[in-house]
Design an enzyme around this catalytic site. Structure first.
Site, PDB file in Angstrom:
ATOM      1  N   LYS A  76       0.880  -1.173   0.000  1.00  0.00           N
ATOM      2  CA  LYS A  76       0.000   0.000   0.000  1.00  0.00           C
ATOM      3  C   LYS A  76       0.914   1.218   0.000  1.00  0.00           C
ATOM      4  CE  LYS A  76      -2.707   2.899   3.116  1.00  0.00           C
ATOM      5  NZ  LYS A  76      -1.908   4.062   2.684  1.00  0.00           N
ATOM      6  N   GLY A  89       7.314   5.761   7.980  1.00  0.00           N
ATOM      7  CA  GLY A  89       6.526   6.987   7.992  1.00  0.00           C
ATOM      8  C   GLY A  89       6.658   7.721   9.309  1.00  0.00           C
ATOM      9  N   SER A  90       5.611   8.394   9.679  1.00  0.00           N
ATOM     10  CA  SER A  90       5.643   9.251  10.861  1.00  0.00           C
ATOM     11  C   SER A  90       5.512   8.450  12.157  1.00  0.00           C
ATOM     12  CB  SER A  90       4.502  10.270  10.795  1.00  0.00           C
ATOM     13  OG  SER A  90       3.249   9.614  10.967  1.00  0.00           O
ATOM     14  N   GLY A  98       3.128   5.216  13.055  1.00  0.00           N
ATOM     15  CA  GLY A  98       3.594   4.003  13.734  1.00  0.00           C
ATOM     16  C   GLY A  98       2.744   3.662  14.938  1.00  0.00           C
ATOM     17  N   GLU A 127       9.902   2.047  10.806  1.00  0.00           N
ATOM     18  CA  GLU A 127      10.918   3.094  10.689  1.00  0.00           C
ATOM     19  C   GLU A 127      10.192   4.425  10.681  1.00  0.00           C
ATOM     20  OE1 GLU A 127      13.856   5.349   7.713  1.00  0.00           O
ATOM     21  OE2 GLU A 127      13.555   3.232   7.229  1.00  0.00           O
ATOM     22  N   CYS A 142      14.958  10.126   4.985  1.00  0.00           N
ATOM     23  CA  CYS A 142      14.826   9.499   6.305  1.00  0.00           C
ATOM     24  C   CYS A 142      16.060   9.754   7.166  1.00  0.00           C
ATOM     25  CB  CYS A 142      14.610   7.992   6.155  1.00  0.00           C
ATOM     26  SG  CYS A 142      13.113   7.549   5.256  1.00  0.00           S
ATOM     27  N   GLU A 175      11.616  16.739  14.177  1.00  0.00           N
ATOM     28  CA  GLU A 175      11.880  16.452  12.775  1.00  0.00           C
ATOM     29  C   GLU A 175      11.396  17.607  11.892  1.00  0.00           C
ATOM     30  OE1 GLU A 175      11.806  12.506  10.058  1.00  0.00           O
ATOM     31  OE2 GLU A 175       9.922  12.947  11.078  1.00  0.00           O
TER      32      GLU A 175
END
Length: 461
Positions: free
Chosen positions: A155, A207-208, A212, A229, A263, A362
């Site tokens: 996806k 992703g974020s 997660g 991650e 990343c 971030e």
């Protein structure tokens, strides 16, 4: 009917849209994948490896379409030719180690006993891929998962809506059996519902942090394996004996390439006081050479951010830092294409500190802060003053010093004299809120399989 749209950062238009698959149809697709997995896993390992490599080759043959498609979807300039170098490097490396990674561990083979540990595929692996490096991040899991005998459902992020579709098309045209590798267009609610229903045996998400957490909540109580991650705020530390020009070149590239949407991009830099002024001066000159513009223009070296809302986060962090005493060093007049939306000029901030969100949260954009430090201890404390931990980049001529400092940094990977690189022979992993699990290397295969033990007694007396 729910439509998933990709809004192009080039001009704000709807570049692509697909209908989100209803839950029942998605469940049927997963069921077909599960049925196909048994026969796929029974194929010889080398046959699976070669089919994956054929899929990789077929995707390379589509480069003329893939590269501008990426520019339209997430803004990377066509000048850089897509992601094929890293995509191929990772695919080829995991193929080269597949036999060793999957080789049984023989404990005893005698006339009395056979004792061994084998690696078995989990079954159905769900890959939820990000938009920033949509091919490379996806292949990190897809290649070893398929080689190990899993089937894969991908996806992709809405921002790179067409990537999963194109990958599956390439692999199918190369001979991948039906239902072994499928692309599904799913909204968040349906994805979470499938995970909660134990549809998958392993879920890999890049992703974020909040994404997660949502996946962990959906998987709660299912005992589904997760690889996550998540966020990053990767530091660089330039010591007094560093090669200054090399450090500037690599760290500025690591901070701004792909509009800073990496990343393991460099987001904060600590420089020994003896090199600080020269480092800042050279860095400003380096970044000022970018040409911000339409990524379809072969002269463009810095494209728009993938979405104007991502650029808004960067602008807000920079403005907040300046209001607290930080100083911008890049003249915005050098970048007339900055439109206040997705097109964002790069920036270097000095006079920064850790009271500013810009140095602790971030940013994920083409902006970096530089701080002066006096000692290794000061730099170490600042590098660890962060809730993330993916990579750290150390600049020195002394490997022993780098190793000693690296041992104290709370991070997944320690670099010396390089940055913003994923070595497929090493485990790609993180600590703290950067996530859990690891991909690539032999550990990538281990995370995508489970151990099974055999204790066979050959005599009964």
């Amino acid at each position: 009917m729910t439509m998933i749209q990709c809004i192009s950062p080039i001009d704000g238009s709807v570049y692509a849209e697909r209908e989100a698959m209803p839950y029942e149809a998605a469940s049927q697709a997963v069921a077909r994948a599960r049925k196909a997995q048994k026969s796929w896993a029974k194929r010889p390992l080398e046959e699976r490896v070669q089919l994956v490599l054929k899929g990789v080759t077929r995707l390379n043959e589509m480069a003329a379409d893939v590269v501008p498609e990426l520019a339209w979807q997430m803004g990377r300039p066509v000048k850089y030719g897509g992601e094929f170098r890293g995509f191929n490097e990772r695919s080829n490396y995991v193929a080269s180690i597949a036999a060793d990674a999957m080789k049984p561990m023989v404990i005893e083979e005698s006339d009395r006993f056979e004792r061994r540990i084998v690696r078995e595929p989990h079954g159905v692996v769900f890959v939820i891929a990000p938009w920033n490096y949509p091919y490379m991040t996806a292949i990190n899991t897809i290649a070893p998962a398929l080689m190990a005998g899993n089937v894969v459902i991908i996806k992709h992020a809405s921002q790179t809506l067409l990537v999963g579709e194109r990958m599956v098309r390439a692999f199918t045209e190369a001979g991948m059996p039906e239902d072994v590798f499928q692309n599904l267009f799913l909204d968040h609610e349906t994805s979470a519902r499938l995970i909660a229903a134990k549809s998958f045996d392993f879920v890999n998400f890049t992703g974020s942090v909040e994404g997660g957490r949502s996946i962990e909540r959906a998987a709660a109580g299912t005992f589904t394996g997760l690889g996550l991650e998540l966020g990053g705020k990767d530091p660089g530390y330039v010591m007094e004996d560093a090669d200054l020009d090399a450090a500037v070149d690599t760290l500025m590239d690591g901070a701004t390439y792909n509009s800073g949407q990496c990343c393991c991009g460099i987001e904060r830099i600590y420089v020994h006081e003896s090199l600080y002024d020269d480092f800042v001066e050279k860095s400003v000159a380096w970044v000022s050479n970018y040409k911000l513009g339409n990524p379809l223009d072969p002269e463009t070296t810095l494209g728009p951010m993938a979405n104007k809302r991502f650029a808004a986060v960067v602008r807000a962090q920079v403005a907040d830092a300046i209001s607290k005493g930080a100083r911008a060093t890049i003249d915005p007049k050098l970048f007339p294409a900055d439109d206040g939306g997705a097109y964002l000029a790069p920036q270097i901030l000095v006079d920064v500190d850790h009271s500013m969100e810009f140095m602790t949260e971030e940013t994920f954009g083409p902006a970096v802060g530089i701080m002066k430090v006096k000692t290794d201890a000061e730099a170490l404390a600042l590098m660890n003053d962060c809730k993330y931990g993916l990579t750290a980049s150390l600049w020195t001529q002394d490997p022993e010093r780098a190793a000693a400092i690296g041992a104290e940094i709370e991070t997944g990977t320690v670099f010396m004299n390089r940055a913003d690189y994923l070595d497929p022979a090493l485990c790609w992993t993180g600590v703290k809120e950067t996530g859990r699990g690891g991909s690539l290397s032999i550990f990538g295969f281990h995370n995508l399989t489970r151990p099974k033990s055999y204790h066979l007694k050959k005599v009964t007396a």
